[in-house]
Motif scaffolding. Structure first.
Motif, short mmCIF file in Angstrom:
data_model
loop_
_atom_site.label_atom_id
_atom_site.label_comp_id
_atom_site.label_asym_id
_atom_site.label_seq_id
_atom_site.Cartn_x
_atom_site.Cartn_y
_atom_site.Cartn_z
N LYS A 1 0.83 -1.21 0.00
CA LYS A 1 0.00 0.00 0.00
C LYS A 1 0.86 1.25 0.00
O LYS A 1 0.60 2.21 -0.72
CB LYS A 1 -0.91 0.01 1.22
N ALA A 2 1.89 1.24 0.83
CA ALA A 2 2.76 2.41 0.94
C ALA A 2 3.41 2.73 -0.41
O ALA A 2 3.45 3.88 -0.83
CB ALA A 2 3.84 2.17 1.99
N THR A 3 3.86 1.67 -1.09
CA THR A 3 4.49 1.88 -2.39
C THR A 3 3.52 2.55 -3.36
O THR A 3 3.91 3.42 -4.13
CB THR A 3 4.97 0.54 -3.00
N LYS A 4 2.27 2.13 -3.27
CA LYS A 4 1.27 2.65 -4.19
C LYS A 4 1.10 4.16 -4.08
O LYS A 4 0.87 4.84 -5.07
CB LYS A 4 -0.07 1.96 -3.88
N THR A 5 1.15 4.68 -2.86
CA THR A 5 0.98 6.14 -2.74
C THR A 5 2.32 6.87 -2.86
O THR A 5 2.36 7.98 -3.39
CB THR A 5 0.36 6.52 -1.38
N LEU A 6 3.39 6.22 -2.39
CA LEU A 6 4.66 6.95 -2.36
C LEU A 6 5.34 7.03 -3.71
O LEU A 6 6.02 8.01 -4.01
CB LEU A 6 5.58 6.34 -1.31
N MET A 7 5.14 6.03 -4.55
CA MET A 7 5.79 6.07 -5.85
C MET A 7 5.29 7.24 -6.71
O MET A 7 6.09 7.99 -7.26
CB MET A 7 5.65 4.74 -6.60
N PRO A 8 3.96 7.45 -6.81
CA PRO A 8 3.52 8.62 -7.56
C PRO A 8 4.06 9.93 -6.97
O PRO A 8 4.44 10.84 -7.70
CB PRO A 8 1.99 8.58 -7.45
N LEU A 9 4.14 9.96 -5.65
CA LEU A 9 4.67 11.18 -5.00
C LEU A 9 6.13 11.40 -5.40
O LEU A 9 6.55 12.53 -5.67
CB LEU A 9 4.55 10.99 -3.48
N GLY B 1 12.23 25.39 -0.19
CA GLY B 1 13.47 24.64 -0.04
C GLY B 1 13.34 23.52 0.97
O GLY B 1 13.73 22.38 0.72
N VAL B 2 12.76 23.85 2.12
CA VAL B 2 12.67 22.82 3.17
C VAL B 2 11.65 21.75 2.82
O VAL B 2 11.86 20.56 3.05
CB VAL B 2 12.44 23.44 4.58
N VAL B 3 10.54 22.17 2.20
CA VAL B 3 9.52 21.17 1.82
C VAL B 3 10.11 20.20 0.81
O VAL B 3 10.01 18.98 0.95
CB VAL B 3 8.25 21.85 1.26
N PHE B 4 10.77 20.73 -0.21
CA PHE B 4 11.39 19.87 -1.20
C PHE B 4 12.48 19.00 -0.59
O PHE B 4 12.56 17.80 -0.84
CB PHE B 4 12.02 20.69 -2.33
N GLY B 5 13.30 19.63 0.21
CA GLY B 5 14.42 18.91 0.82
C GLY B 5 13.95 17.74 1.65
O GLY B 5 14.39 16.61 1.48
N VAL B 6 13.01 18.03 2.56
CA VAL B 6 12.53 16.98 3.46
C VAL B 6 11.79 15.90 2.67
O VAL B 6 12.03 14.70 2.84
CB VAL B 6 11.63 17.59 4.56
N PHE C 1 7.49 10.55 -8.19
CA PHE C 1 7.48 11.08 -9.56
C PHE C 1 7.18 12.57 -9.55
O PHE C 1 7.83 13.36 -10.23
CB PHE C 1 6.43 10.36 -10.41
N ILE C 2 6.17 12.98 -8.76
CA ILE C 2 5.77 14.38 -8.75
C ILE C 2 6.93 15.26 -8.26
O ILE C 2 7.28 16.26 -8.89
CB ILE C 2 4.50 14.58 -7.88
N VAL C 3 7.55 14.85 -7.15
CA VAL C 3 8.65 15.65 -6.61
C VAL C 3 9.80 15.71 -7.63
O VAL C 3 10.39 16.77 -7.86
CB VAL C 3 9.15 15.08 -5.26
N LEU C 4 10.09 14.60 -8.28
CA LEU C 4 11.16 14.59 -9.28
C LEU C 4 10.83 15.57 -10.40
O LEU C 4 11.68 16.38 -10.81
CB LEU C 4 11.33 13.19 -9.88
N PHE C 5 9.60 15.52 -10.90
CA PHE C 5 9.22 16.40 -12.02
C PHE C 5 9.34 17.87 -11.61
O PHE C 5 9.86 18.68 -12.37
CB PHE C 5 7.80 16.10 -12.49
N ILE C 6 8.87 18.21 -10.42
CA ILE C 6 8.92 19.62 -10.00
C ILE C 6 10.37 20.07 -9.88
O ILE C 6 10.74 21.15 -10.36
CB ILE C 6 8.16 19.83 -8.67
#
Ligand code: TRP
Length: 451
Positions: A170-178, A313-318, A180-185
């Motif tokens: 379950k965790a993988t299911k939500t965290l993997m899309p996240l 910066g901190v949101v992205f970093g963390v 991708f999103i962080v990487l794209f941004i």
């Protein structure tokens, strides 16, 4: 998971469970930490190209082979080779795999610990506690390395103890899309900054004069590492897979996802290095080569996050380092699952005990590495760059000439009707019998200077 409680073995819960777990095993530090580092020190574009060829033409066929062997036998890597042949020598292939897995996990745990320590680094930095930030991010501090490695191994052990986990699926299911999103941004931000264009060019324009045996060797080792191949992790994961599933398709999805994440990570890190250079940070060493090595990602990215500054910066970093930790965790569990499944199947040890004692044993090696991080390169060279492709050759040869491709194709046709007559099926047979073993062997020998 009641099943796993009784027999010690488990099954994937849902149809997607296997793909998620296998993709979770594949996507990890290999993609975000190791791939950009390798690409940066091997001339960027040329490395990327050869890497893609290795993943799709060598990695993908071997992945199908591993999953097929696992699902047919329903066993750990050692047991699987025992089940398919009476010759006592073949299980040694599985033992070599288990050994590679143990050694890879031992250094992987230390690096994974760094990703966790950088979550704290980002928080301390944002809070203005720069002294603390610098202290906690010091990867040469053996005690800190050991502490974070212990914490990381504790998480890995606890997940493996509770079986083929529904939670992690379950965790993988939500965290993997996240992820991708962080990487794209982040990529969007980096490539619009001054200096990054040069990095993009280095990464995307292959210079064929850079293609040397050493580069091909590095790209192939990286492909095996990133796809979690060559040591039986996917034999083990395949052993929990239902006969209804379509193996060629699942393997294609896993290969594609993993390669995409690596590609995106390169798109982030290499331009970010040049962006750092535009800001006056030195990115070349005294010999004129790009600075690379285990610490690369931990230097470039925090500099970038600090440069972003403020809340962003901190949101992205963390978020970034947290996601990296999770990606690492879904990989460490696959690495620990291999020796654990071996102990459960072959020595009838209870899952909970096997996970605890094997995990602690590997942790002991991790602690030695924590105090001697220079060992990482050597262990990586022997057990992943050489060890995994070597395991890959043996798996191809075993499948083709001991188990036989026809029987493997029977297995692959469960869930994929008439696969043997499809183009992918016919090509797969030729690749697994001839092309993969020959290319891998040639590559290993030429890197050793023997060819
Ligand atoms: N593939 C993972 C990564 O890219 C590491 C990994 C997990 C692995 N399981 C493995 C490597 C099995 C080799 C074999 O980070």
């Amino acid at each position: 998971m009641a099943d796993s409680e009784i027999t010690g073995r488990g099954n994937w819960n849902s149809k997607l469970g296997f793909i998620l777990a296998a993709a979770g095993s594949a996507v990890g530090l290999g993609n975000i930490w190791r791939f950009p580092t390798e690409a940066a020190s091997n001339g960027g574009g040329a490395f990327l190209l050869i890497y893609l060829v290795c993943c799709f033409l060598i990695g993908y066929p071997v992945m199908m082979a591993e999953i097929g062997i696992g699902r047919r036998t329903g066993k750990n890597p050692v047991g699987a080779f025992k089940a398919l042949s009476s010759n006592k020598l073949y299980p040694l292939i599985g033992m070599w795999g288990v050994l590679c897995g143990v050694m890879i996990l031992s250094f992987y745990t230390v690096v994974a610990g760094w990703t966790v320590s950088y979550v704290f680094e980002e928080i301390f930095f944002a809070a203005g506690m720069t002294g603390w930030a610098t202290w906690i991010a010091d990867t040469s501090n053996g005690w800190l390395n050991a502490l974070f490695a212990v914490a990381f191994m504790a998480c890995t052990i606890s997940i493996i103890r509770s079986g083929v986990s529904n939670g992690i699926e379950k965790a993988t299911k939500t965290l993997m899309p996240l992820l991708f999103i962080v990487l794209f941004i982040l990529i969007g931000y980096v490539i619009t900054q001054p200096g990054s264009g040069e990095g993009l060019a280095v990464y995307l324009q292959p210079d064929f004069s850079e293609v040397t045996p050493g580069l091909v060797f590095a790209a192939m080792g990286q492909a095996f590492f990133s796809l979690s191949l060559g040591m039986g992790a996917l034999i083990t994961y395949g052993s929990y897979l239902s006969r209804k599933e379509n193996v060629p398709q699942a393997a294609a999805l896993v290969t594609f996802t993993d390669t995409l994440v690596a590609f995106l990570a390169g798109l982030l890190i290499i331009p970010a290095m040049y962006m750092a250079q535009a800001q006056g940070i030195s990115i070349f060493d005294s010999a004129g080569d790009l600075i690379a090595g285990p610490a690369l990602i931990f230097q470039v990215l925090p500099a970038l996050f600090h440069d972003l500054g403020g809340v962003l910066g901190v949101v992205f970093g963390v978020t970034f380092f947290m996601l990296l930790s999770v990606a690492a965790l879904t990989s460490t569990i696959s690495l620990l699952e291999v020796p654990v499944s071996y102990a459960i199947d072959e020595f009838k040890i209870k899952r909970k005990d096997a996970a605890l004692y094997i995990g602690l044993g590997i942790l002991a090696i991790s602690i030695v590495i924590a105090f001697n991080t220079g060992l990482i390169g050597t262990i990586d060279l022997i057990f992943s760059q050489v060890g995994l492709p070597l395991g890959g050759i043996m798996i191809c040869l075993f499948l083709s000439y001991v188990w036989k491709t026809d029987k493997a194709l029977d297995e692959l046709e469960l869930g994929n009707n008439n696969f043997r007559n499809s183009i992918v099926g016919k090509t797969w047979k030729v690749f697994i019998m001839f092309i993969c073993p020959v290319v891998i062997l040639y590559n290993l020998l030429s890197a050793l200077g023997l060819f």
